[in-house]
Scaffold this active site. Structure first.
Site, PDB file in Angstrom:
ATOM      1  N   CYS A  79       0.857  -1.837  -0.488  1.00  0.00           N
ATOM      2  CA  CYS A  79       0.046   0.405   0.001  1.00  0.00           C
ATOM      3  C   CYS A  79       0.528   1.185  -0.063  1.00  0.00           C
ATOM      4  O   CYS A  79       2.129   1.470   0.933  1.00  0.00           O
ATOM      5  CB  CYS A  79      -1.216  -0.135   1.102  1.00  0.00           C
ATOM      6  SG  CYS A  79      -1.914   1.435   1.213  1.00  0.00           S
ATOM      7  N   CYS A  82       0.297   3.015   4.201  1.00  0.00           N
ATOM      8  CA  CYS A  82       0.359   2.669   5.579  1.00  0.00           C
ATOM      9  C   CYS A  82       1.912   1.594   5.004  1.00  0.00           C
ATOM     10  O   CYS A  82       2.376   1.258   6.027  1.00  0.00           O
ATOM     11  CB  CYS A  82      -0.749   2.051   5.779  1.00  0.00           C
ATOM     12  SG  CYS A  82      -1.202   0.588   5.315  1.00  0.00           S
ATOM     13  N   CYS A 127      -7.336  -0.882   1.573  1.00  0.00           N
ATOM     14  CA  CYS A 127      -6.742  -1.533   2.625  1.00  0.00           C
ATOM     15  C   CYS A 127      -7.398  -2.120   4.171  1.00  0.00           C
ATOM     16  O   CYS A 127      -7.529  -0.585   4.708  1.00  0.00           O
ATOM     17  CB  CYS A 127      -5.168  -0.716   2.185  1.00  0.00           C
ATOM     18  SG  CYS A 127      -3.375  -0.955   3.995  1.00  0.00           S
ATOM     19  N   CYS A 130      -4.846   0.676   6.285  1.00  0.00           N
ATOM     20  CA  CYS A 130      -5.344   2.645   6.487  1.00  0.00           C
ATOM     21  C   CYS A 130      -6.732   2.732   6.097  1.00  0.00           C
ATOM     22  O   CYS A 130      -7.441   3.891   6.174  1.00  0.00           O
ATOM     23  CB  CYS A 130      -4.138   3.601   5.902  1.00  0.00           C
ATOM     24  SG  CYS A 130      -3.994   3.121   3.799  1.00  0.00           S
ATOM     25  N   CYS A 150      -8.328  -4.748 -10.215  1.00  0.00           N
ATOM     26  CA  CYS A 150      -8.245  -3.687 -10.946  1.00  0.00           C
ATOM     27  C   CYS A 150      -7.661  -2.585  -9.635  1.00  0.00           C
ATOM     28  O   CYS A 150      -8.290  -2.308  -9.497  1.00  0.00           O
ATOM     29  CB  CYS A 150      -9.191  -3.686 -11.706  1.00  0.00           C
ATOM     30  SG  CYS A 150      -8.736  -2.445 -12.804  1.00  0.00           S
TER      31      CYS A 150
HETATM   32 ZN   LIG Z   1      -3.244   0.603   3.393  1.00  0.00          ZN
END
Ligand SMILES: [Zn+2]
Length: 170
Positions: A79, A82, A127, A130, A150
């Site tokens: 990510c 984070c 995610c 975060c 995607c």
């Molecule tokens: Zn994250």
């Protein structure tokens, strides 16, 4: 949304770890209302404008703009906010859509409508650390899962195999 409703929306995945890691989860769910983790105002300071717009304002990058479309080395996609690892490079495939695409995510690292149904529309995924918006999942992917995640490239960062990922910033 109060703390109890928020946790109910999380389902089982990660709820305990959110609580264990940060006592501010409920506060940011109320304040900036994007999910667990830091308030959006903090991410806005940390992230480039394009990444912030996708991750926390639900923007979508233009197709065929991400350099990660052409990333084929072994490694991990994390990510961009984070730094939680989200996808193994082995699950990446060329979907022809112009966005980095994966047939599966690492276990427990993203949440879709089942986990966040009170907060986000169904095909979106986020995610779990975060709460950042990563992309949309479809049922027209390749074997073995039939799924197509995607993903906005700008919401990811690639860490080649053998290179240490940066520590989580949650
Ligand atoms: Zn994250």
């Amino acid at each position: 949304m109060d703390r109890k409703q928020f946790l109910a929306g999380l389902g089982g995945i990660g709820a305990a770890s959110f609580l264990g890691m940060r006592s501010t989860s409920a506060q940011s769910a109320r304040g900036d209302a994007h999910g667990p983790g830091k308030p959006k105002s903090e991410w806005k300071k940390l992230l480039p404008a394009a990444a912030y717009a996708v991750l926390f304002e639900e923007d979508t990058e233009r197709s065929f703009t991400s350099p990660l479309n052409d990333e084929h080395r072994p490694g991990t996609f994390i990510c961009a906010a984070c730094f939680q690892p989200l996808f193994d490079a082995r699950a990446k495939f060329d979907s022809g859509t112009g966005w980095p695409s994966f047939y599966e995510a690492l276990p427990g690292r993203i949440a879709t409508k089942r986990d966040f149904r009170l907060i986000w529309p169904r095909a979106e995924y986020h995610c779990t650390v975060c709460g950042g918006h990563q992309g949309h999942v479809f049922d027209d992917g390749p074997a073995p899962t039939g799924k197509r995640y995607c993903n906005n490239g700008v919401a990811l960062r690639f860490i080649p195999a053998g290179e240490a990922p940066p520590p989580l910033r949650a």
